[in-house]
Design a protein around this motif. Sequence first.
Motif, PDB file in Angstrom:
ATOM      1  N   VAL A 123      42.325  37.839  35.912  1.00 33.41           N
ATOM      2  CA  VAL A 123      42.114  36.691  36.803  1.00 33.41           C
ATOM      3  C   VAL A 123      43.464  36.062  37.148  1.00 33.41           C
ATOM      4  O   VAL A 123      44.471  36.325  36.486  1.00 33.41           O
ATOM      5  N   PRO A 124      43.512  35.203  38.170  1.00 33.42           N
ATOM      6  CA  PRO A 124      44.764  34.514  38.514  1.00 33.42           C
ATOM      7  C   PRO A 124      45.252  33.648  37.355  1.00 33.42           C
ATOM      8  O   PRO A 124      44.447  33.132  36.564  1.00 33.42           O
ATOM      9  N   ALA A 125      46.565  33.467  37.268  1.00 32.92           N
ATOM     10  CA  ALA A 125      47.156  32.677  36.191  1.00 32.92           C
ATOM     11  C   ALA A 125      46.589  31.262  36.149  1.00 32.92           C
ATOM     12  O   ALA A 125      46.370  30.693  35.072  1.00 32.92           O
ATOM     13  N   SER A 126      46.330  30.688  37.307  1.00 28.38           N
ATOM     14  CA  SER A 126      45.860  29.303  37.386  1.00 28.38           C
ATOM     15  C   SER A 126      44.488  29.106  36.747  1.00 28.38           C
ATOM     16  O   SER A 126      44.158  28.000  36.309  1.00 28.38           O
ATOM     17  N   ALA A 127      43.683  30.174  36.693  1.00 33.99           N
ATOM     18  CA  ALA A 127      42.323  30.061  36.147  1.00 33.99           C
ATOM     19  C   ALA A 127      42.209  30.619  34.736  1.00 33.99           C
ATOM     20  O   ALA A 127      41.191  30.418  34.070  1.00 33.99           O
ATOM     21  N   ALA A 128      43.230  31.293  34.268  1.00 36.31           N
ATOM     22  CA  ALA A 128      43.127  32.079  33.031  1.00 36.31           C
ATOM     23  C   ALA A 128      42.813  31.249  31.798  1.00 36.31           C
ATOM     24  O   ALA A 128      41.943  31.610  30.999  1.00 36.31           O
ATOM     25  N   GLN A 129      43.502  30.119  31.587  1.00 40.71           N
ATOM     26  CA  GLN A 129      43.287  29.339  30.362  1.00 40.71           C
ATOM     27  C   GLN A 129      41.877  28.758  30.303  1.00 40.71           C
ATOM     28  O   GLN A 129      41.232  28.783  29.252  1.00 40.71           O
ATOM     29  N   LYS A 130      41.398  28.235  31.430  1.00 34.39           N
ATOM     30  CA  LYS A 130      40.044  27.664  31.457  1.00 34.39           C
ATOM     31  C   LYS A 130      39.004  28.736  31.130  1.00 34.39           C
ATOM     32  O   LYS A 130      38.085  28.506  30.330  1.00 34.39           O
ATOM     33  N   LEU A 149      41.840  40.634  25.828  1.00 32.83           N
ATOM     34  CA  LEU A 149      42.976  41.337  26.427  1.00 32.83           C
ATOM     35  C   LEU A 149      43.264  40.651  27.756  1.00 32.83           C
ATOM     36  O   LEU A 149      42.424  40.638  28.652  1.00 32.83           O
ATOM     37  N   ASN A 150      44.459  40.077  27.880  1.00 32.47           N
ATOM     38  CA  ASN A 150      44.798  39.256  29.030  1.00 32.47           C
ATOM     39  C   ASN A 150      45.786  39.952  29.951  1.00 32.47           C
ATOM     40  O   ASN A 150      46.895  40.289  29.557  1.00 32.47           O
ATOM     41  N   PHE A 151      45.372  40.152  31.205  1.00 36.10           N
ATOM     42  CA  PHE A 151      46.255  40.723  32.221  1.00 36.10           C
ATOM     43  C   PHE A 151      46.847  39.644  33.118  1.00 36.10           C
ATOM     44  O   PHE A 151      47.680  39.956  33.975  1.00 36.10           O
ATOM     45  N   ALA A 152      46.411  38.402  32.961  1.00 34.37           N
ATOM     46  CA  ALA A 152      46.953  37.322  33.786  1.00 34.37           C
ATOM     47  C   ALA A 152      48.398  37.052  33.381  1.00 34.37           C
ATOM     48  O   ALA A 152      48.720  37.035  32.190  1.00 34.37           O
ATOM     49  N   PRO A 153      49.286  36.815  34.341  1.00 30.68           N
ATOM     50  CA  PRO A 153      50.708  36.608  34.035  1.00 30.68           C
ATOM     51  C   PRO A 153      51.000  35.208  33.518  1.00 30.68           C
ATOM     52  O   PRO A 153      51.766  34.438  34.108  1.00 30.68           O
ATOM     53  N   VAL A 154      50.374  34.864  32.393  1.00 31.69           N
ATOM     54  CA  VAL A 154      50.557  33.533  31.809  1.00 31.69           C
ATOM     55  C   VAL A 154      50.250  33.618  30.318  1.00 31.69           C
ATOM     56  O   VAL A 154      49.417  34.421  29.889  1.00 31.69           O
ATOM     57  N   SER A 155      50.939  32.809  29.517  1.00 28.97           N
ATOM     58  CA  SER A 155      50.684  32.770  28.077  1.00 28.97           C
ATOM     59  C   SER A 155      49.479  31.875  27.811  1.00 28.97           C
ATOM     60  O   SER A 155      49.443  30.721  28.265  1.00 28.97           O
ATOM     61  N   GLY A 185      36.843  39.172  36.381  1.00 33.72           N
ATOM     62  CA  GLY A 185      37.719  39.388  37.522  1.00 33.72           C
ATOM     63  C   GLY A 185      37.613  40.823  38.003  1.00 33.72           C
ATOM     64  O   GLY A 185      38.107  41.734  37.357  1.00 33.72           O
ATOM     65  N   VAL A 186      36.946  41.033  39.127  1.00 34.11           N
ATOM     66  CA  VAL A 186      36.729  42.387  39.635  1.00 34.11           C
ATOM     67  C   VAL A 186      37.584  42.580  40.892  1.00 34.11           C
ATOM     68  O   VAL A 186      37.080  42.869  41.980  1.00 34.11           O
ATOM     69  N   GLY A 187      38.891  42.402  40.722  1.00 38.17           N
ATOM     70  CA  GLY A 187      39.838  42.667  41.799  1.00 38.17           C
ATOM     71  C   GLY A 187      40.374  44.075  41.654  1.00 38.17           C
ATOM     72  O   GLY A 187      39.701  44.960  41.123  1.00 38.17           O
ATOM     73  N   ASN A 188      41.601  44.300  42.103  1.00 37.63           N
ATOM     74  CA  ASN A 188      42.173  45.644  42.053  1.00 37.63           C
ATOM     75  C   ASN A 188      42.338  46.158  40.628  1.00 37.63           C
ATOM     76  O   ASN A 188      41.968  47.286  40.304  1.00 37.63           O
TER      77      ASN A 188
END
Length: 218
Positions: A157-164, A178-184, A94-97
């Motif tokens: 990455v977005p929360a919706s894609a993080a687990q996959k 190290l997870n920056f996505a707002p999801v467990s 994920g190469v966003g901000n």
Amino acid sequence: MLTRKSVRKISDSTIHRLSIYYRALLSLEHEGYETISSKELARREKLTPAQVRKDLSFFGSFGTRGLGYPVKELKQRIGEILGLNKLWNIAMVGVGNIGSALVSYKEFAKQGFIVKLLFDNDQRKIGSNHKGIIISDLANMKQLLKEQEINIVILTVPASAAQKICDEVVAAGVKAILNFAPVSLKVPADVILLNENMAIELEHLSFSLTNKNVILTD
């Protein structure tokens, strides 16, 4: 160093404070200090001398009673405990901000964390050079993680894609995320997962501002 036979349970808070001590010792070394007492180290970091001594005691004997800790030696020992005497290969997904800002952080390389791979699924970014690293297609992630012997993956990455994506990272054999996505996220027991949720950290600050009569403890 801890051996397999001497492993004990150590709290996350203790490891966090080791990182704080390491940075304090870096500053002390630059300031020309040769020794430091537990009292002075504790004062600098707003802790108690007993807490400093307890944290260090998990990893062996340090310093001499009445003389304090040799700054350079203690910094080196804590660095070894934290694994900073090794090089660690990092991949960023994920190469966003957030991802872009992390890649630009020069202190990573100084401490042995080498960002070797960048991944994204945005066709406009794939193949472009970002801070000296070519952004790879997310579709090729599993193969490249293995080829480059990546030790740690950072997910921004977005929360919706993080687990996959996390599942694919685990399938590639990576044992630290190290997870920056707002999801467990869910990972196997042998995979180390740390979540960095900035919203939670801000809520911690807002709690402290709202409840000024509450003293937070470890």
